[in-house]
Design an enzyme around this catalytic site. Structure first.
Site, short mmCIF file in Angstrom:
data_model
loop_
_atom_site.label_atom_id
_atom_site.label_comp_id
_atom_site.label_asym_id
_atom_site.label_seq_id
_atom_site.Cartn_x
_atom_site.Cartn_y
_atom_site.Cartn_z
N ASP A 67 0.75 -1.25 -0.03
CA ASP A 67 -0.10 0.02 0.02
C ASP A 67 1.06 1.29 -0.26
O ASP A 67 2.09 1.16 0.20
CB ASP A 67 -1.00 -0.20 1.12
CG ASP A 67 -0.13 -0.23 2.37
OD1 ASP A 67 0.81 -0.16 2.51
OD2 ASP A 67 -0.95 -0.30 3.58
N ASN A 135 -7.48 -0.56 14.09
CA ASN A 135 -8.91 -1.12 13.72
C ASN A 135 -9.13 -2.11 12.96
O ASN A 135 -10.34 -2.69 12.37
CB ASN A 135 -9.56 0.16 12.96
CG ASN A 135 -8.62 0.58 11.51
OD1 ASN A 135 -7.81 -0.17 11.37
ND2 ASN A 135 -9.34 1.25 10.87
N HIS A 137 -7.52 -2.97 10.23
CA HIS A 137 -7.33 -3.07 8.72
C HIS A 137 -6.00 -3.74 8.34
O HIS A 137 -5.15 -3.90 9.09
CB HIS A 137 -7.12 -1.37 8.25
CG HIS A 137 -5.97 -0.67 8.47
ND1 HIS A 137 -5.76 0.35 8.30
CD2 HIS A 137 -4.68 -1.18 8.97
CE1 HIS A 137 -4.67 0.97 8.55
NE2 HIS A 137 -3.83 -0.20 9.04
N GLU A 142 -9.66 -0.74 4.59
CA GLU A 142 -10.39 -0.22 5.92
C GLU A 142 -11.58 -1.10 6.01
O GLU A 142 -12.21 -1.75 5.27
CB GLU A 142 -10.70 1.20 5.84
CG GLU A 142 -9.49 1.97 5.69
CD GLU A 142 -8.47 2.16 6.76
OE1 GLU A 142 -8.57 1.62 7.74
OE2 GLU A 142 -7.71 2.95 6.78
P1 PGA Z 1 1.99 -0.91 12.53
O1 PGA Z 1 0.84 -0.82 11.22
O2 PGA Z 1 3.05 -1.99 12.14
O3 PGA Z 1 2.98 0.28 12.11
O4 PGA Z 1 1.20 -1.06 13.77
C1 PGA Z 1 0.08 -1.58 11.18
C2 PGA Z 1 -1.02 -1.46 10.16
O5 PGA Z 1 -1.66 -0.41 10.26
O6 PGA Z 1 -1.28 -2.08 9.37
#
Ligand code: PGA
Length: 241
Positions: A67, A135, A137, A142
């Site tokens: 992404d 959340n 995601h 999302e």
């Molecule tokens: P993080 O991100 O590894 O920085 O916690 C995870 C995500 O939001 O996919």
């Protein structure tokens, strides 16, 4: 989904890197997709270390982006491509020709999305390493995302906008991202979701306990063609039985 709690984060990282190395040894031009959050950074570093030590040859691997934030140049500190470049591509001297990421500063984003969709249709994904958002995601998929989605542009959820600040040293007014879709993620030959740290304990428990629903995107990984492995360290797994 097979969840496994590791005694230490280091053991979890070793497991993931061992798996990636095994994939590359079997298929030197494998397509790897490594999420660019904070969680996989130790994996990136260890993989780079092993490449530099001559323990694995990454020179033919295709690196696919999961992404990217829309509207920033790839050099901006905190973007997905910058994170992978800093911790893996630069130290392991990966050729830019092997790096297939969304250019979200491109003028024609639909064209950019089509380019990545064509790439995934042609090569597939041999190994995808995912992180989980607060959340639930996955990438920028999302809550509410369609399970049949290919790569697409997404409006960022409010939680993501709040969490986003930890990646950047400036306050960017970001509204959207581009992400691979669940159709592509679920078709990967190996799907690994990793979570570390106590701040992920609640979302880890919810994900493990909830039947697949697009309201909690991580649960959709239970529909993966090849069962998803959910690797957590003790802190992230503390609310599991
Ligand atoms: P993080 O991100 O590894 O920085 O916690 C995870 C995500 O939001 O996919």
């Amino acid at each position: 989904m097979n969840d496994q709690v590791f005694r230490s984060t280091a053991q979890l990282v070793t497991q993931v890197v061992d798996e990636i190395v095994a994939v590359v040894q079997q298929k030197p031009d494998a397509t790897l997709c490594i999420a660019a959050g904070d969680t996989p950074i130790p994996v990136m570093r260890e993989l780079a270390r092993r490449a530099l030590a001559g323990e694995v040859d990454l020179s033919r691997v295709r690196f696919l982006g999961l992404d990217e934030w829309v509207g920033l140049t790839p050099q901006t500190k905190g973007t997905c491509i910058e994170t992978l470049t800093t911790h893996l591509f630069a130290p392991a001297q990966i050729s830019p020709r092997r790096i297939h990421f969304f250019r979200t500063d491109a003028e024609d984003l639909p064209e950019e999305i089509a380019r990545i969709n064509d790439f995934v249709a042609l090569h597939g994904i041999d190994y995808i390493l995912l992180g989980i958002g607060m959340n639930g995601h996955i990438g920028f998929n999302e809550p509410g995302v369609e399970v049949t989605a290919q790569a697409h542009q997404v409006a960022l959820a409010e939680t993501t906008k709040r969490v986003m600040r930890k990646y950047f040293d400036q306050d960017f007014p970001l509204e959207s991202g581009i992400t691979l879709g669940f159709a592509q993620i679920l078709a990967a030959k190996q799907v690994v979701l990793m979570a570390t740290g106590a701040q992920k304990a609640a979302i880890v428990r919810k994900t493990v306990r909830t039947a697949p629903t697009n309201q909690l995107p991580a649960t959709l990984l239970k529909l993966a063609a090849h069962p998803c492995r959910f690797y957590v360290d003790q802190a992230a797994g503390q609310e599991l039985e």
